[in-house]
Design a protein around this motif. Structure first.
Motif, short mmCIF file in Angstrom:
data_model
loop_
_atom_site.label_atom_id
_atom_site.label_comp_id
_atom_site.label_asym_id
_atom_site.label_seq_id
_atom_site.Cartn_x
_atom_site.Cartn_y
_atom_site.Cartn_z
N GLY A 21 -0.57 -2.29 11.57
CA GLY A 21 -0.02 -1.36 10.38
C GLY A 21 -0.59 -1.52 9.08
O GLY A 21 0.07 -1.30 8.05
N LEU A 22 -1.91 -1.70 8.91
CA LEU A 22 -2.59 -1.83 7.64
C LEU A 22 -3.65 -0.60 7.56
O LEU A 22 -4.19 -0.03 8.57
CB LEU A 22 -3.57 -3.00 7.27
CG LEU A 22 -2.68 -4.29 7.68
CD1 LEU A 22 -3.42 -5.60 7.59
CD2 LEU A 22 -1.69 -4.31 6.11
N HIS A 23 -4.25 -0.20 6.42
CA HIS A 23 -5.27 0.61 6.14
C HIS A 23 -6.44 -0.09 6.59
O HIS A 23 -6.87 -1.49 6.50
CB HIS A 23 -5.28 0.96 4.74
CG HIS A 23 -6.11 1.95 4.65
ND1 HIS A 23 -7.55 2.10 4.54
CD2 HIS A 23 -5.87 3.38 4.25
CE1 HIS A 23 -8.04 3.16 3.98
NE2 HIS A 23 -7.11 4.14 3.98
N PRO A 24 -7.38 0.56 7.19
CA PRO A 24 -8.71 0.10 7.63
C PRO A 24 -9.50 -0.60 6.52
O PRO A 24 -10.14 -1.46 6.67
CB PRO A 24 -9.56 1.16 8.14
CG PRO A 24 -8.60 2.29 8.76
CD PRO A 24 -7.26 2.04 7.81
N ALA A 25 -9.28 -0.25 5.37
CA ALA A 25 -9.84 -0.71 4.17
C ALA A 25 -9.62 -2.23 3.97
O ALA A 25 -10.19 -3.10 3.43
CB ALA A 25 -9.77 0.15 2.73
N ARG A 26 -8.17 -2.41 4.25
CA ARG A 26 -7.77 -3.92 4.29
C ARG A 26 -8.38 -4.73 5.22
O ARG A 26 -8.72 -6.02 4.89
CB ARG A 26 -6.12 -3.98 4.26
CG ARG A 26 -5.37 -3.08 3.43
CD ARG A 26 -5.59 -3.99 2.40
NE ARG A 26 -4.60 -3.61 1.11
CZ ARG A 26 -3.73 -3.77 0.48
NH1 ARG A 26 -3.01 -4.86 0.92
NH2 ARG A 26 -3.13 -3.10 -0.47
N GLU A 64 -12.59 -8.90 6.40
CA GLU A 64 -13.79 -9.12 7.06
C GLU A 64 -14.84 -9.48 5.86
O GLU A 64 -15.85 -10.35 6.18
CB GLU A 64 -14.36 -8.30 7.95
CG GLU A 64 -13.48 -8.17 9.10
CD GLU A 64 -13.95 -6.88 10.02
OE1 GLU A 64 -15.09 -6.28 9.88
OE2 GLU A 64 -13.30 -6.79 11.20
N ARG A 65 -14.95 -9.14 4.63
CA ARG A 65 -15.68 -9.56 3.79
C ARG A 65 -15.53 -10.54 2.75
O ARG A 65 -16.28 -10.94 1.90
CB ARG A 65 -16.23 -8.24 2.87
CG ARG A 65 -16.97 -7.18 3.71
CD ARG A 65 -17.27 -5.90 2.85
NE ARG A 65 -16.01 -5.30 2.54
CZ ARG A 65 -15.76 -4.67 1.35
NH1 ARG A 65 -16.60 -4.83 0.33
NH2 ARG A 65 -14.57 -4.04 1.43
N GLY A 66 -14.43 -11.39 3.01
CA GLY A 66 -13.75 -12.27 2.29
C GLY A 66 -13.19 -12.08 0.69
O GLY A 66 -12.97 -12.82 0.06
N ARG A 67 -12.83 -10.74 0.80
CA ARG A 67 -12.33 -10.01 -0.59
C ARG A 67 -11.14 -10.27 -0.40
O ARG A 67 -10.36 -10.21 -1.58
CB ARG A 67 -13.00 -8.72 -0.79
CG ARG A 67 -14.31 -8.59 -1.08
CD ARG A 67 -14.98 -6.98 -1.33
NE ARG A 67 -16.01 -7.20 -1.52
CZ ARG A 67 -16.92 -7.08 -2.78
NH1 ARG A 67 -15.87 -6.65 -3.77
NH2 ARG A 67 -17.96 -6.87 -2.87
N ARG A 68 -10.21 -10.59 0.67
CA ARG A 68 -9.10 -10.82 0.58
C ARG A 68 -8.61 -11.68 1.93
O ARG A 68 -9.29 -11.70 2.74
CB ARG A 68 -8.27 -9.11 1.20
CG ARG A 68 -6.94 -9.09 1.32
CD ARG A 68 -6.43 -7.66 1.73
NE ARG A 68 -6.80 -6.83 0.51
CZ ARG A 68 -5.68 -6.51 -0.59
NH1 ARG A 68 -4.62 -7.25 -0.55
NH2 ARG A 68 -6.25 -5.56 -1.62
#
Length: 64
Positions: free
Chosen positions: A25-30, A35-39
């Motif tokens: 239930g998340l946006h693919p950008a999340r 995966e990039r360690g930004r979140r």
């Protein structure tokens, strides 16, 4: 589970970022940001990957 482990697990399961995002239930950008360690990797993503992995393993062993 860290960012790299999320990506490795997702790819091994044959899922796209979009597929995983839909399941939790998340946006693919999340997913991309995780995966990039930004979140930070969310508990919902960790749980979903664990459940999908277990189901896949059971299916591979003829249990599902």
């Amino acid at each position: 589970m860290d960012a790299l482990e999320v990506k490795i697990c997702r790819v091994r399961l044959g899922l796209t970022q979009w597929d995983l995002a839909q399941r939790v239930g998340l946006h693919p950008a999340r997913i991309s940001e995780m995966e990039r360690g930004r979140r930070e990797v969310s508990e919902s993503v960790k749980s979903a990957l664990a459940a999908i992995y277990q189901a896949s393993a059971a299916k591979d062993q003829g249990l599902g």
